[in-house]
Write an enzyme that holds these catalytic residues in place. Structure first.
Site, short mmCIF file in Angstrom:
data_model
loop_
_atom_site.label_atom_id
_atom_site.label_comp_id
_atom_site.label_asym_id
_atom_site.label_seq_id
_atom_site.Cartn_x
_atom_site.Cartn_y
_atom_site.Cartn_z
CB THR A 144 -0.94 0.03 1.22
OG1 THR A 144 -1.57 1.32 1.31
CG2 THR A 144 -0.19 -0.23 2.51
CB SER A 179 -3.74 2.53 10.44
OG SER A 179 -3.54 1.62 9.36
CE1 TYR A 181 -4.13 -3.35 5.13
CE2 TYR A 181 -4.12 -0.96 4.86
CZ TYR A 181 -4.08 -2.23 4.31
OH TYR A 181 -3.99 -2.39 2.96
CG HIS A 182 -1.59 2.00 6.40
ND1 HIS A 182 -2.65 2.63 6.99
CD2 HIS A 182 -1.85 1.98 5.06
CE1 HIS A 182 -3.52 2.98 6.07
NE2 HIS A 182 -3.06 2.60 4.88
CE LYS A 185 -1.62 -4.55 2.79
NZ LYS A 185 -1.83 -5.66 1.84
#
Length: 382
Positions: A144, A179, A181-182, A185
């Site tokens: 991302t 975040s 989530y990031h 990644k």
């Protein structure tokens, strides 16, 4: 080419599987169907009604004459993963199978941990299975643009040349994810880069921007092939939320002053980027990073675009400002490089009024499926 599409029941994975199948590739979808379970958990749904995965694949066979195999499996189960690699021996493994929502990862401690467990553990299992059972397999991993954050310098494609105290080196571009989530990644990228360096794994990390759109040439072949349309404040993108808000006559709610800028691309370009990466694999030991987006917009620009097309369809909606549930910069510098995929043949679809009108009409035709209590944020970073 023998290609596994992990997460092939999801928003990006489903049209990718159809596109690759239509192009003549031997496609297997691997999915644990957890995205449908999360809809139940959140009390949410897709605006477009989507069939069960086995039925979707049967419709594709009926319409195209082509087979897509399905394996219901969880990448966090190494027995599942090792069996897939041993039995299929994929040439490319396209990895969409991660919890993809920043707000979902910020709900509470338990969701943050589950987000890390699913994403990081699943990718590690894939790396070990490639090493042990299919060392020539090319990993095409969806990263991302959110890994980079909002730096005050141009964002390069994964790597940057640094000069420090008279010496130079080519190093991974600094990361400042926004975040949990990031952050998963970023962990994935580091783990994949390590596997390439020490095991000779071949990998392409596609740092994708925000994906918009609904249909591809393949999903348009039959209404039963339609892609999912997320609109809630947990899984819906800003653009999707604006489209749904316009469809139901709700103010378009811009977080903060709306100057936050990101890279965007059409779902039709996502599927093409995947094909380009598969057809042009990384070398053994190469960790390759492509920034996968075609245009840059601020949140307010997106809201204004939706406001305009809604007015053209006879619906007047206002723009309103709400407190930003996230922690992010405003009025920031944002300029990212995205030349590699263009050089390999990507011909971008741009965000036109015609495209927005098409998706807005779908939203307007399905307003009975919209749960209005879900369009405003309830998850906060603060």
């Amino acid at each position: 080419m023998k290609i596994v599409v992990a997460g092939g029941d999801g928003f990006c994975g489903w049209p990718t599987a159809l596109y690759l199948s239509q192009k003549g590739h031997d496609v297997t979808i691997v999915d644990n169907l957890v995205r449908r379970e999360i809809d139940v958990e959140l009390g949410s749904n897709s605006v477009t009604p989507i069939l069960p995965l086995e039925e979707r694949v049967a419709v594709w066979k009926e319409v195209s004459g082509k087979d897509i195999a399905v394996r219901i499996a969880d990448l966090t189960d190494y027995d599942d993963v090792s069996a897939i690699f041993q039995e299929i021996q994929p040439e490319s493994f396209v990895h969409f199978a991660e919890h993809r929502s920043a707000p979902y990862s910020m709900i509470d401690r338990e969701h943050a941990i589950e987000n890390h467990r699913n994403n990081v553990e699943g990718t590690l299992n894939v790396l070990w299975a490639i090493k042990d059972f299919a060392p020539d397999c090319h990993l095409v991993k969806l990263g991302t643009m959110g890994e980079y954050g909002q730096p005050n310098i141009d964002i390069e494609e994964g790597w940057i040349e640094i000069e420090h105290k008279g010496r130079k080196d080519r190093l991974p571009f600094p990361k400042a994810p926004g975040s949990f989530y990031h952050l998963t990644k970023v962990h994935d990228s580091d783990n994949i880069m390590f596997a390439c360096r020490v095991w000779g794994t071949r990998a392409t990390d596609l740092n994708q921007g925000v994906v918009y759109g609904l249909e591809t040439d393949e999903t348009r072949l039959d209404p039963r092939l339609v892609n999912r349309f997320d609109y809630d404040a947990v899984f819906g993108t800003a653009l999707n939320r604006f489209l749904i808000q316009a469809a139901i006559g709700h103010d378009l709610t811009v977080y903060g002053n709306g100057s936050q800028t990101r890279g965007y691309l059409d779902i039709q370009d996502t599927v093409r980027c995947i094909e380009i990466a598969c057809l042009n694999p990384a070398e053994r030991g190469e960790f390759r990073v492509y920034n996968q987006f075609t245009e840059q917009f601020s949140v307010k620009e997106l809201a204004e675009k939706v406001q305009k097309v809604a007015a053209d369809l006879g619906t007047e909606v206002a723009l309103s400002t709400v407190e930003n549930p996230r922690v992010e910069k405003y009025d920031h510098y944002y300029n990212a490089v995205n030349t590699n995929l263009l050089d390999l043949g990507l011909e971008p679809h741009l965000l036109t009024d015609e495209h927005l009108t098409e998706v807005l009409k779908v939203a307007m035709n399905n307003t009975d499926r919209v749960k209005r209590e879900l369009v405003m944020p309830t998850v906060t970073w603060k």
